[in-house]
Design an enzyme around this catalytic site. Structure first.
Site, short mmCIF file in Angstrom:
data_model
loop_
_atom_site.label_atom_id
_atom_site.label_comp_id
_atom_site.label_asym_id
_atom_site.label_seq_id
_atom_site.Cartn_x
_atom_site.Cartn_y
_atom_site.Cartn_z
N TRP A 276 -5.40 1.36 10.23
CA TRP A 276 -5.56 1.31 8.79
C TRP A 276 -5.25 -0.09 8.27
O TRP A 276 -5.88 -0.56 7.33
CB TRP A 276 -4.68 2.38 8.13
N TYR B 51 0.84 -1.20 0.00
CA TYR B 51 0.00 0.00 0.00
C TYR B 51 0.87 1.26 0.00
O TYR B 51 0.66 2.17 -0.79
CB TYR B 51 -0.93 -0.03 1.22
N GLU C 25 -12.03 4.97 4.71
CA GLU C 25 -11.59 5.89 5.77
C GLU C 25 -12.64 5.99 6.87
O GLU C 25 -12.31 6.03 8.05
CB GLU C 25 -11.30 7.29 5.20
#
Length: 188
Positions: A46, A16, A38
């Site tokens: 995350w 990522y 989000e």
């Protein structure tokens, strides 16, 4: 090869960081995906969300905003049983209602891209942070973006979440100056 300090040894995080985080996104479908992810991340790591990303893609109609906006209460109840996503009723309901507002913004501005990028005057803001503790949780721009989204009816879009969104979709380049991606993304 030096990376930002938050990119741990987890292969998902590294991929990522190396391929996606901070790359300018102008595709509404991808922007909608990040709004959903989000919002789901609020209060969680995350990495937790990245690991469930395939589940979100499946559960949320491959991030097709028109389809998500039409999710029925029955569909939402089925989503709340899906172990592939974060089964939080408030977050799932927010994703569906946010889809409706997202479409209204597209209609008003021509695209969500045009709407969102105006908060950084249409171009990536490049920061020059040397350490992670210099990276802010919010900025004047994220405050304004968040406030506007909330006024339009979005949920789970506080300034911290929106700043993370802005970082993810490349509205800001917050790679540390020592990170190999910092200069690579300056070209875009």
């Amino acid at each position: 090869m030096e990376r930002c300090g938050w990119a741990t040894n987890d292969p998902i995080y590294i991929k990522y960081h190396d391929e996606e985080w901070g790359v300018p996104v102008h595709d509404d479908k991808k922007l909608f995906e990040f709004i959903i992810l989000e919002g789901a991340q609020a209060g969680l790591s995350w990495l937790t969300i990245l690991k469930r990303r395939p589940g979100y893609k499946k559960a949320f109609a491959n991030f097709d905003v028109e389809k998500v906006a039409r999710f029925t209460p029955e569909k939402i109840e089925r989503l709340l049983l899906d172990p592939g996503i974060i089964r939080n009723r408030l977050k799932v309901n927010a994703a569906v209602s946010n889809a409706t507002v997202f479409i209204k913004i597209q209609e008003e501005f021509g695209s969500f891209d045009k709407y969102s990028w105006r908060f950084v005057d249409g171009k990536q803001k490049v920061n020059e942070f040397k350490t992670l503790d210099q990276v802010p949780a919010t900025t004047r721009e994220s405050d304004a973006f968040s406030k506007d989204l909330k006024q339009r009816g979005f949920k789970f879009v506080g300034s911290t979440i929106i700043y993370a969104h802005m970082q993810a979709v490349g509205m800001v380049n917050d790679h540390l100056v020592s990170c190999f991606r910092y200069k690579e993304l300056m070209v875009e």
